[in-house]
Motif scaffolding. Structure first.
Motif, mmCIF file in Angstrom:
data_model
loop_
_atom_site.group_PDB
_atom_site.id
_atom_site.type_symbol
_atom_site.label_atom_id
_atom_site.label_comp_id
_atom_site.label_asym_id
_atom_site.label_seq_id
_atom_site.Cartn_x
_atom_site.Cartn_y
_atom_site.Cartn_z
ATOM 1 N N ARG A 1 0.818 -1.216 0.000
ATOM 2 C CA ARG A 1 0.000 0.000 0.000
ATOM 3 C C ARG A 1 0.852 1.266 0.000
ATOM 4 N N ASP A 2 2.113 1.102 -0.422
ATOM 5 C CA ASP A 2 3.059 2.216 -0.535
ATOM 6 C C ASP A 2 3.281 2.964 0.777
ATOM 7 N N VAL A 3 3.287 2.220 1.869
ATOM 8 C CA VAL A 3 3.565 2.803 3.187
ATOM 9 C C VAL A 3 4.993 2.431 3.574
ATOM 10 N N ASN A 4 5.777 3.416 3.965
ATOM 11 C CA ASN A 4 7.124 3.183 4.474
ATOM 12 C C ASN A 4 7.001 2.824 5.944
ATOM 13 N N ARG B 1 -1.016 -1.092 15.201
ATOM 14 C CA ARG B 1 -2.291 -1.403 14.528
ATOM 15 C C ARG B 1 -3.370 -0.386 14.891
ATOM 16 N N VAL B 2 -3.451 -0.036 16.162
ATOM 17 C CA VAL B 2 -4.443 0.941 16.615
ATOM 18 C C VAL B 2 -4.191 2.292 15.933
ATOM 19 N N ALA B 3 -2.933 2.711 15.905
ATOM 20 C CA ALA B 3 -2.595 4.000 15.292
ATOM 21 C C ALA B 3 -2.844 3.986 13.784
ATOM 22 N N LEU B 4 -2.548 2.872 13.129
ATOM 23 C CA LEU B 4 -2.795 2.773 11.685
ATOM 24 C C LEU B 4 -4.287 2.774 11.379
ATOM 25 N N ARG B 5 -5.072 2.103 12.208
ATOM 26 C CA ARG B 5 -6.533 2.136 12.020
ATOM 27 C C ARG B 5 -7.059 3.563 12.144
ATOM 28 N N ALA B 6 -6.483 4.326 13.065
ATOM 29 C CA ALA B 6 -6.895 5.725 13.227
ATOM 30 C C ALA B 6 -6.587 6.541 11.974
ATOM 31 N N ARG B 7 -5.631 6.079 11.162
ATOM 32 C CA ARG B 7 -5.280 6.733 9.893
ATOM 33 C C ARG B 7 -6.079 6.158 8.732
ATOM 34 N N HIS C 1 7.561 2.651 13.273
ATOM 35 C CA HIS C 1 7.362 3.944 12.619
ATOM 36 C C HIS C 1 6.867 3.691 11.208
ATOM 37 N N ALA C 2 5.858 4.422 10.795
ATOM 38 C CA ALA C 2 5.340 4.305 9.435
ATOM 39 C C ALA C 2 4.961 5.685 8.924
ATOM 40 N N GLY D 1 0.029 15.320 -1.310
ATOM 41 C CA GLY D 1 0.139 16.333 -0.274
ATOM 42 C C GLY D 1 -0.422 15.946 1.082
ATOM 43 N N GLU D 2 -1.058 14.799 1.169
ATOM 44 C CA GLU D 2 -1.652 14.358 2.433
ATOM 45 C C GLU D 2 -0.728 13.333 3.088
ATOM 46 N N ARG D 3 0.285 13.810 3.794
ATOM 47 C CA ARG D 3 1.269 12.932 4.431
ATOM 48 C C ARG D 3 0.887 12.700 5.885
ATOM 49 N N TRP D 4 1.207 11.530 6.391
ATOM 50 C CA TRP D 4 0.962 11.209 7.788
ATOM 51 C C TRP D 4 2.093 10.342 8.311
ATOM 52 N N THR D 5 2.252 10.326 9.616
ATOM 53 C CA THR D 5 3.217 9.432 10.256
ATOM 54 C C THR D 5 2.566 8.794 11.474
#
Length: 73
Positions: A13-16, A61-67, A34-35, A41-45
């Motif tokens: 999914r092109d996530v670093n 997983r919780v933080a990624l779901r929030a994204r 870290h991801a 233009g919509e960057r997130w970490t």
């Protein structure tokens, strides 16, 4: 979902992303996930720190779901 499967899923999914163990922080949440991702233009970490790899991935997983990334179980 184990760490390798999770990282491969994110790659598709092109996530670093990385999962790191820092020996200098031994005993004080030495695991870090870290991801970063996004496009147009919509960057997130996302960052999660924990005492164990399993706990770190659970927090990630919780933080990624929030994204908006719904990781398979």
């Amino acid at each position: 979902m184990d760490a390798v499967v999770m990282l491969e899923w994110l790659l598709e999914r092109d996530v670093n992303a990385l999962l790191r163990l820092d020996a200098e922080r031994a005993g004080v949440r030495p695991w870090t996930f870290h991801a970063s991702g996004g496009f147009q233009g919509e960057r997130w970490t996302v960052r999660a720190d924990a005492d164990s790899a399993e706990e770190c991935l659970d927090r990630a997983r919780v933080a990624l779901r929030a994204r908006g990334l719904e990781l398979p179980e």
